[in-house]
Design a protein around this motif. Structure first.
Motif, PDB file in Angstrom:
ATOM      1  N   UNK A 235      -1.824  11.015  -8.094  1.00  0.00           N
ATOM      2  CA  UNK A 235      -1.607  10.703  -6.677  1.00  0.00           C
ATOM      3  C   UNK A 235      -2.119   9.298  -6.376  1.00  0.00           C
ATOM      4  N   UNK A 236      -1.328   8.579  -5.585  1.00  0.00           N
ATOM      5  CA  UNK A 236      -1.738   7.246  -5.150  1.00  0.00           C
ATOM      6  C   UNK A 236      -1.744   7.207  -3.628  1.00  0.00           C
ATOM      7  N   UNK A 237      -2.882   6.871  -3.062  1.00  0.00           N
ATOM      8  CA  UNK A 237      -3.050   6.750  -1.620  1.00  0.00           C
ATOM      9  C   UNK A 237      -3.260   5.270  -1.304  1.00  0.00           C
ATOM     10  N   UNK A 238      -2.399   4.709  -0.456  1.00  0.00           N
ATOM     11  CA  UNK A 238      -2.425   3.271  -0.204  1.00  0.00           C
ATOM     12  C   UNK A 238      -2.340   3.008   1.296  1.00  0.00           C
ATOM     13  N   UNK A 239      -3.187   2.132   1.767  1.00  0.00           N
ATOM     14  CA  UNK A 239      -3.098   1.645   3.142  1.00  0.00           C
ATOM     15  C   UNK A 239      -2.573   0.218   3.077  1.00  0.00           C
ATOM     16  N   UNK A 240      -1.469  -0.048   3.763  1.00  0.00           N
ATOM     17  CA  UNK A 240      -0.872  -1.376   3.651  1.00  0.00           C
ATOM     18  C   UNK A 240      -1.626  -2.390   4.505  1.00  0.00           C
ATOM     19  N   UNK A 241      -1.169  -3.624   4.474  1.00  0.00           N
ATOM     20  CA  UNK A 241      -1.877  -4.714   5.144  1.00  0.00           C
ATOM     21  C   UNK A 241      -1.940  -4.532   6.656  1.00  0.00           C
TER      22      UNK A 241
END
Length: 557
Positions: A235-241
């Motif tokens: 799983x990859x959890x990413x918050x964008x800019x």
């Protein structure tokens, strides 16, 4: 008598996005674009900027009042980008929108960004909620499209309305997801994966051709994310800019979780399955998420309920197919099955350090005022038709009969020396992503012997043996915009001249915007030189390339 006619014409005025026109009059435009998705909007913007003195009409052929298509009204707010050497290569219109919206965005917010971008150009007019009912073609030249209003009914189907509009144009652009303008104007088309080598197709796929599974996006709340960006197992959890969350994961759950396997075993034969998940919050600080995980099989993207009984309905549909309306209605209904949300909640992962669970373990469907799940207003179609270079649309032509071949996409070089080298002189942009097939039939999900994701490698072992995923972007040639017959038609939409397997990479919205930019600029050049897009010289293509670069497009690796 004149008074009666005046009264009738006033009563029958259809409402457009920018004004009104009497339905029985003809609206004359220079460039007519059908399709309000990323590709259509990019085409409109670039055409308007390149030819400010020309009249541009953008027809949104979905039952919505916003721009952006699948990427906004359809709920697909997880932008499919793949970095190459640390950068996004799909620039131009998409680059501008992406810089403002981020990778994961509020769908209404992006629709407004696109609307404001196009509003800079007074020569763009927008007609919302109309589709092609008929058209006039003479000597392979489209003279006129006849439009009728469409609207989604309370039951869910999209039906014809009362308002009509006749549009005469000089250059037409097909940015639809079903290749409607290209198909109805008499151009040959290859349906779905018809061009694959025969040995990789099921034995029943002879008189018809399947298209990739569709998806209906839906909203949930209750998604749990870690406090900061994290990779936990698969799983990859990413918050964008811009502060919005996106996540991708669940391959292990898909392959090994007993409840998920039982669910897909039960409902796969009925035409539905859950795949590993892509999801994004509906903007910064939103607790509402759009989710991409429901596969809907055997949908023929060319087929619409409103066309039944007419020549517009395709004659070569797969057995037991769903048309787009049937698929949308049945998928929304399927989401209400209690087994669905229980199975969705299995898509979660435990942080081995903190012991906390993240993902969909506490997810709840968002419902509207009628208690129905909130879903995309447009079905997420992944594939429909492809424009071949000739009338030949049979098996095994994926590397011989398309402007962008399977081998060019897979084996593109790091410079102008790769498998796509022949595309370099006439390049009008770069396309880049994974070659991502979302299955054609339910049994594809376990074609490797057990459930495994992605499915691309075990559906096409020859591709895997040749090296698998593309390493580099592919040059998109000008020829990809040209259908086989029509003289005044450019096709940056789903019916572009791209083989089915290459389409698995190029189908994502940023790549379509790149094609849309090129189509808009090419349309402007065609008008300026009074020349069919099919007859462009080296000088014409060079002009298109320079103009695209002026507009921020990236043409070079």
């Amino acid at each position: 008598m004149r008074k009666v006619l005046w009264v009738l014409s006033f009563i029958l005025l259809p409402v457009l996005g920018y004004g009104v026109f009497v339905y029985n009059q003809t609206l004359r435009q220079d460039i007519v674009i059908i399709g309000g998705g990323f590709d259509g909007c990019a085409a409109a913007r670039s055409a308007a900027a390149a030819a400010p003195e020309k009249k541009i009409l953008l027809v949104v052929n979905d039952p919505v009042q916003e721009l952006g298509g699948i990427g906004t009204a359809g709920g697909q707010n997880f932008t499919d980008i793949r970095y190459w050497r640390g950068k996004v290569v799909t620039q131009g219109s998409f680059g501008r929108w992406y810089a403002k919206a981020g990778q994961f965005y509020n769908t209404g917010g992006l629709a407004q960004i696109i609307k404001e971008d196009l509003a800079q150009f007074p020569n763009i007019k927008i007609l919302y909620g109309y589709d092609i009912e008929d058209l006039v073609v003479q000597n392979n030249t489209i003279k006129e499209v006849r439009l009728r209003s469409i609207a989604r009914q309370p039951s869910g189907e999209v039906a014809w309305g009362e308002s009509t509009q006749r549009i005469k144009g000089k250059i037409f652009i097909d940015a639809t997801v079903d290749g409607r303008l290209t198909r109805l104007s008499g151009n040959p088309l290859s349906v779905g994966r018809r061009d694959w080598p025969r040995q990789y197709l099921p034995g029943d796929e002879t008189s018809f051709s399947r298209q990739q599974a569709a998806t209906l996006m839906f909203q949930v709340t209750g998604v749990k994310t870690p406090p900061k960006n994290a990779q936990i197992k698969d799983w990859e959890f990413v918050r964008d800019a811009r502060g919005s969350w996106g996540l991708a994961g669940g391959k292990q759950v898909f392959a090994a979780n007993p409840q998920v396997i039982a669910f897909n075993e039960k409902y796969g034969p009925r035409g539905f399955a859950i795949k590993p998940i892509n999801a994004a919050s509906n903007g910064k600080d939103s607790n509402t998420w759009w989710v991409n995980c429901l596969l809907v099989f055997n949908v023929d993207a060319r087929a619409h309920e409103r066309d039944k009984g007419s020549k517009r309905y395709p004659a070569d549909t797969p057995p037991g197919h769903l048309n787009v309306d049937q698929a949308w209605v049945k998928a929304r209904q399927f989401l209400q099955n209690p087994e669905f949300i229980r199975t969705l909640r299995e898509f979660k992962v435990q942080d081995p350090v903190t012991g906390r669970w993240y993902g969909f373990g506490e997810a709840e469907l968002v419902r509207d005022s009628r208690g129905l799940p909130v879903v995309g207003q447009i079905l997420y179609i992944r594939e429909s038709v492809h424009s071949p270079l000739s009338q030949q649309t049979d098996y095994g032509t994926e590397n011989t009969n398309f402007a962008v071949t399977t081998e060019e996409a897979r084996g593109a070089g790091a410079d102008s020396q790769g498998a796509d080298a022949e595309n370099h002189p006439a390049r009008i942009g770069l396309g880049y992503y994974m070659m991502d097939i979302n299955a054609f039939i339910p049994s594809d999900l376990k074609a490797a012997g057990s459930y495994r994701w992605p499915v691309t490698g075990h559906l096409r072992p020859d591709w895997l043996e040749a090296g698998g995923e593309p390493v580099n972007p592919v040059y998109l040639p000008y020829e990809a915009l040209l259908p086989a017959k029509a003289e005044n038609l450019l096709v940056p939409g789903y019916a572009a001249g791209i083989s089915s397997f290459a389409w698995a990479e190029l189908r994502v919205l940023p790549n379509l915007a790149v094609l849309g930019d090129a189509a808009g600029v090419a349309a402007a050049r065609s008008l300026a030189e009074n020349k069919s897009p099919r007859n462009f010289s080296r000088e014409d293509i060079t002009w298109v390339q320079k103009k695209l670069q002026q507009f921020g497009a990236r043409l070079n690796k």
